[in-house]
Design a protein around this motif. Sequence first.
Motif, PDB file in Angstrom:
ATOM      1  N   ALA A 251       0.842  -1.212   0.000  1.00 49.50           N
ATOM      2  CA  ALA A 251       0.000   0.000   0.000  1.00 49.50           C
ATOM      3  C   ALA A 251       0.869   1.251   0.000  1.00 49.50           C
ATOM      4  O   ALA A 251       0.605   2.207  -0.752  1.00 49.50           O
ATOM      5  N   ASP A 252       1.922   1.263   0.810  1.00 45.85           N
ATOM      6  CA  ASP A 252       2.800   2.437   0.868  1.00 45.85           C
ATOM      7  C   ASP A 252       3.457   2.682  -0.488  1.00 45.85           C
ATOM      8  O   ASP A 252       3.534   3.815  -0.969  1.00 45.85           O
ATOM      9  N   LEU A 253       3.953   1.614  -1.094  1.00 44.73           N
ATOM     10  CA  LEU A 253       4.612   1.769  -2.396  1.00 44.73           C
ATOM     11  C   LEU A 253       3.637   2.317  -3.425  1.00 44.73           C
ATOM     12  O   LEU A 253       3.956   3.242  -4.175  1.00 44.73           O
ATOM     13  N   LEU A 254       2.428   1.774  -3.426  1.00 48.15           N
ATOM     14  CA  LEU A 254       1.450   2.239  -4.420  1.00 48.15           C
ATOM     15  C   LEU A 254       1.078   3.698  -4.202  1.00 48.15           C
ATOM     16  O   LEU A 254       0.870   4.443  -5.154  1.00 48.15           O
TER      17      LEU A 254
ATOM     18  N   VAL B  78       2.922   6.061  -3.158  1.00 49.38           N
ATOM     19  CA  VAL B  78       3.974   6.962  -3.635  1.00 49.38           C
ATOM     20  C   VAL B  78       4.100   6.899  -5.164  1.00 49.38           C
ATOM     21  O   VAL B  78       4.313   7.918  -5.818  1.00 49.38           O
ATOM     22  N   LEU B  79       3.933   5.700  -5.713  1.00 49.43           N
ATOM     23  CA  LEU B  79       4.247   5.507  -7.129  1.00 49.43           C
ATOM     24  C   LEU B  79       3.070   5.752  -8.067  1.00 49.43           C
ATOM     25  O   LEU B  79       3.245   5.779  -9.271  1.00 49.43           O
ATOM     26  N   THR B  80       1.877   5.907  -7.515  1.00 45.76           N
ATOM     27  CA  THR B  80       0.710   6.113  -8.378  1.00 45.76           C
ATOM     28  C   THR B  80       0.071   7.455  -8.070  1.00 45.76           C
ATOM     29  O   THR B  80      -0.663   7.569  -7.109  1.00 45.76           O
ATOM     30  N   PRO B  81       0.327   8.457  -8.870  1.00 41.95           N
ATOM     31  CA  PRO B  81      -0.356   9.721  -8.629  1.00 41.95           C
ATOM     32  C   PRO B  81      -1.864   9.492  -8.697  1.00 41.95           C
ATOM     33  O   PRO B  81      -2.356   8.845  -9.603  1.00 41.95           O
ATOM     34  N   GLY B  82      -2.582   9.962  -7.682  1.00 39.15           N
ATOM     35  CA  GLY B  82      -4.041   9.809  -7.697  1.00 39.15           C
ATOM     36  C   GLY B  82      -4.524   8.566  -6.985  1.00 39.15           C
ATOM     37  O   GLY B  82      -5.690   8.447  -6.656  1.00 39.15           O
ATOM     38  N   CYS B  83      -3.619   7.585  -6.729  1.00 39.78           N
ATOM     39  CA  CYS B  83      -4.044   6.373  -6.025  1.00 39.78           C
ATOM     40  C   CYS B  83      -4.220   6.692  -4.548  1.00 39.78           C
ATOM     41  O   CYS B  83      -3.377   7.344  -3.942  1.00 39.78           O
ATOM     42  N   GLN B  84      -5.335   6.268  -3.972  1.00 42.36           N
ATOM     43  CA  GLN B  84      -5.559   6.524  -2.550  1.00 42.36           C
ATOM     44  C   GLN B  84      -5.779   5.200  -1.833  1.00 42.36           C
ATOM     45  O   GLN B  84      -6.917   4.767  -1.666  1.00 42.36           O
ATOM     46  N   PRO B  85      -4.694   4.524  -1.425  1.00 43.16           N
ATOM     47  CA  PRO B  85      -4.872   3.229  -0.788  1.00 43.16           C
ATOM     48  C   PRO B  85      -5.766   3.352   0.445  1.00 43.16           C
ATOM     49  O   PRO B  85      -5.689   4.318   1.181  1.00 43.16           O
ATOM     50  N   GLY B  86      -6.617   2.373   0.655  1.00 40.24           N
ATOM     51  CA  GLY B  86      -7.472   2.378   1.830  1.00 40.24           C
ATOM     52  C   GLY B  86      -8.801   3.059   1.600  1.00 40.24           C
ATOM     53  O   GLY B  86      -9.716   2.935   2.403  1.00 40.24           O
ATOM     54  N   VAL B  87      -8.922   3.778   0.470  1.00 43.50           N
ATOM     55  CA  VAL B  87     -10.194   4.449   0.181  1.00 43.50           C
ATOM     56  C   VAL B  87     -11.009   3.504  -0.690  1.00 43.50           C
ATOM     57  O   VAL B  87     -10.556   3.035  -1.709  1.00 43.50           O
ATOM     58  N   ASN B  88     -12.232   3.216  -0.270  1.00 41.07           N
ATOM     59  CA  ASN B  88     -13.004   2.216  -0.997  1.00 41.07           C
ATOM     60  C   ASN B  88     -13.834   2.776  -2.143  1.00 41.07           C
ATOM     61  O   ASN B  88     -14.492   2.035  -2.844  1.00 41.07           O
ATOM     62  N   GLU B  89     -13.844   4.098  -2.304  1.00 37.83           N
ATOM     63  CA  GLU B  89     -14.577   4.670  -3.430  1.00 37.83           C
ATOM     64  C   GLU B  89     -13.733   4.509  -4.690  1.00 37.83           C
ATOM     65  O   GLU B  89     -12.545   4.301  -4.605  1.00 37.83           O
ATOM     66  N   PRO B  90     -14.382   4.678  -5.856  1.00 36.58           N
ATOM     67  CA  PRO B  90     -13.573   4.628  -7.078  1.00 36.58           C
ATOM     68  C   PRO B  90     -12.466   5.684  -7.025  1.00 36.58           C
ATOM     69  O   PRO B  90     -12.716   6.807  -6.584  1.00 36.58           O
ATOM     70  N   THR B  91     -11.280   5.325  -7.377  1.00 39.88           N
ATOM     71  CA  THR B  91     -10.158   6.257  -7.392  1.00 39.88           C
ATOM     72  C   THR B  91      -9.544   6.193  -8.780  1.00 39.88           C
ATOM     73  O   THR B  91      -9.836   5.280  -9.543  1.00 39.88           O
ATOM     74  N   PRO B  92      -8.670   7.145  -9.113  1.00 37.44           N
ATOM     75  CA  PRO B  92      -8.009   7.046 -10.423  1.00 37.44           C
ATOM     76  C   PRO B  92      -7.299   5.701 -10.595  1.00 37.44           C
ATOM     77  O   PRO B  92      -7.137   5.233 -11.709  1.00 37.44           O
TER      78      PRO B  92
ATOM     79  N   ARG C 174      -7.631  -3.483  -0.812  1.00 35.83           N
ATOM     80  CA  ARG C 174      -7.723  -2.103  -0.300  1.00 35.83           C
ATOM     81  C   ARG C 174      -6.536  -1.264  -0.764  1.00 35.83           C
ATOM     82  O   ARG C 174      -6.650  -0.062  -0.975  1.00 35.83           O
ATOM     83  N   ALA C 175      -5.378  -1.927  -0.923  1.00 32.85           N
ATOM     84  CA  ALA C 175      -4.177  -1.198  -1.350  1.00 32.85           C
ATOM     85  C   ALA C 175      -4.242  -0.803  -2.826  1.00 32.85           C
ATOM     86  O   ALA C 175      -3.483   0.055  -3.267  1.00 32.85           O
ATOM     87  N   GLY C 176      -5.127  -1.438  -3.591  1.00 36.25           N
ATOM     88  CA  GLY C 176      -5.234  -1.088  -5.014  1.00 36.25           C
ATOM     89  C   GLY C 176      -4.901  -2.236  -5.948  1.00 36.25           C
ATOM     90  O   GLY C 176      -4.952  -2.071  -7.173  1.00 36.25           O
TER      91      GLY C 176
END
Length: 382
Positions: free
Chosen positions: A73-76, A78-92, A117-119
């Motif tokens: 989750a931490d890596l994602l 940092v490495l995915t602009p717009g990714c919000q790990p832990g947020v269950n709504e649709p994210t980029p 949850r991490a994406g």
Amino acid sequence: MHLYLHVPFCVRRCSYCDFSIAVRKRIPAEEYVDAILREWGSADLGPAARREPFRTIYFGGGTPSLLPPEVIADLLSVLTPGCQPGVNEPTPAADVEVTLEANPEDVTPDAARAWQRAGINRVSLGAQSFDDTVLKWMHRSHHAARIGAAVHALRGAGIENISLDLIFALPDELHRDWERDLDLALALRPTHLSLYGLTVEPRTPLDRWISRGATRAPDDERYAEEYLTAHRRLATESYEFYEVSNAARDGFRSQHNSAYWSGRPYVGLGPAAHSFDGTTRRWNIRAWEAYRRAIAEGRSPVESEEVLTDEQGEIERMYLGLRTAEGVPLAAVSPRCPSPPRHFAAQGWIEVRDGRLKCTPEGWLRLDSLVNELTMHSETQS
Ligand code: SF4
């Protein structure tokens, strides 16, 4: 752009494996993340890689499922602009294919939920066989029963895009029932299957067993027979072989690997990872400790690079194109090719349709020699 992260840790070395791995009882997750993020921070990636979200992210290995889910989750994040790990709504990140290679042993319901949850939205399971004798011979750390349990845990967590890896063309003495393994894999209804013939790599346990006569190298006949059996069997279940070793249900091709095969640019982080910007290919130091030391000392982890010559580019485009179901344009065939494409079509190795040339399953069995002939070069990569 596409991102590959190499996670080099495994709990043991499989009998056939020559990948860049570090066998560890305890995974040095903190050191790993630190090294990856430092490499990411200092890598010469060009502005596009930092500005644009990656279209696909692939955790390969090694055994990435050994990393704690919070590290993924931490890596994602940092490495995915717009990714919000832990947020269950649709994210980029939801339309970004994010694959994790996993050992069935590591897939628990808790881990699967944490990955989701991490994406992570695609898992590639190293099943290899549903026969415990075969898994033991391979030095795999899972039992056959764990494969189905892993698939159910992933689905229960909402990860529906599941690929299974299987290895075929095993030595005779294992009495492996390939059709049974295919049936058991298909009964799990994976979205995707990757099928690899066993190859004997130098300095692996398998290579040593063969040298001392303890086992025999798999023969070409068995390889061809099992490969063609897989094509026939998967076709009856609506899987399409869209690449020489990969078959998918409609809409579930691996976007990440498809990017490699179509020559798109990608960034690789971690030991032994490769990067390609469209003309130059770079690769990192292979061994984990040497890679980690280079990063810790502020040195570049890049071991070497190559700029493809026109000739190499031509061979590579032919090789990558013919690996896929899309094939290559007829115009890509070298004018120096001694036989016209219809000669190969008459042998049943290629099809010529709509101005393109595509391999049949029989053609895929002799892909290297076809590429040699069609480009009129004596060596190809494999
Ligand atoms: S789990 Fe994969 S990477 Fe690790 S040793 Fe086995 S084949 Fe190699």
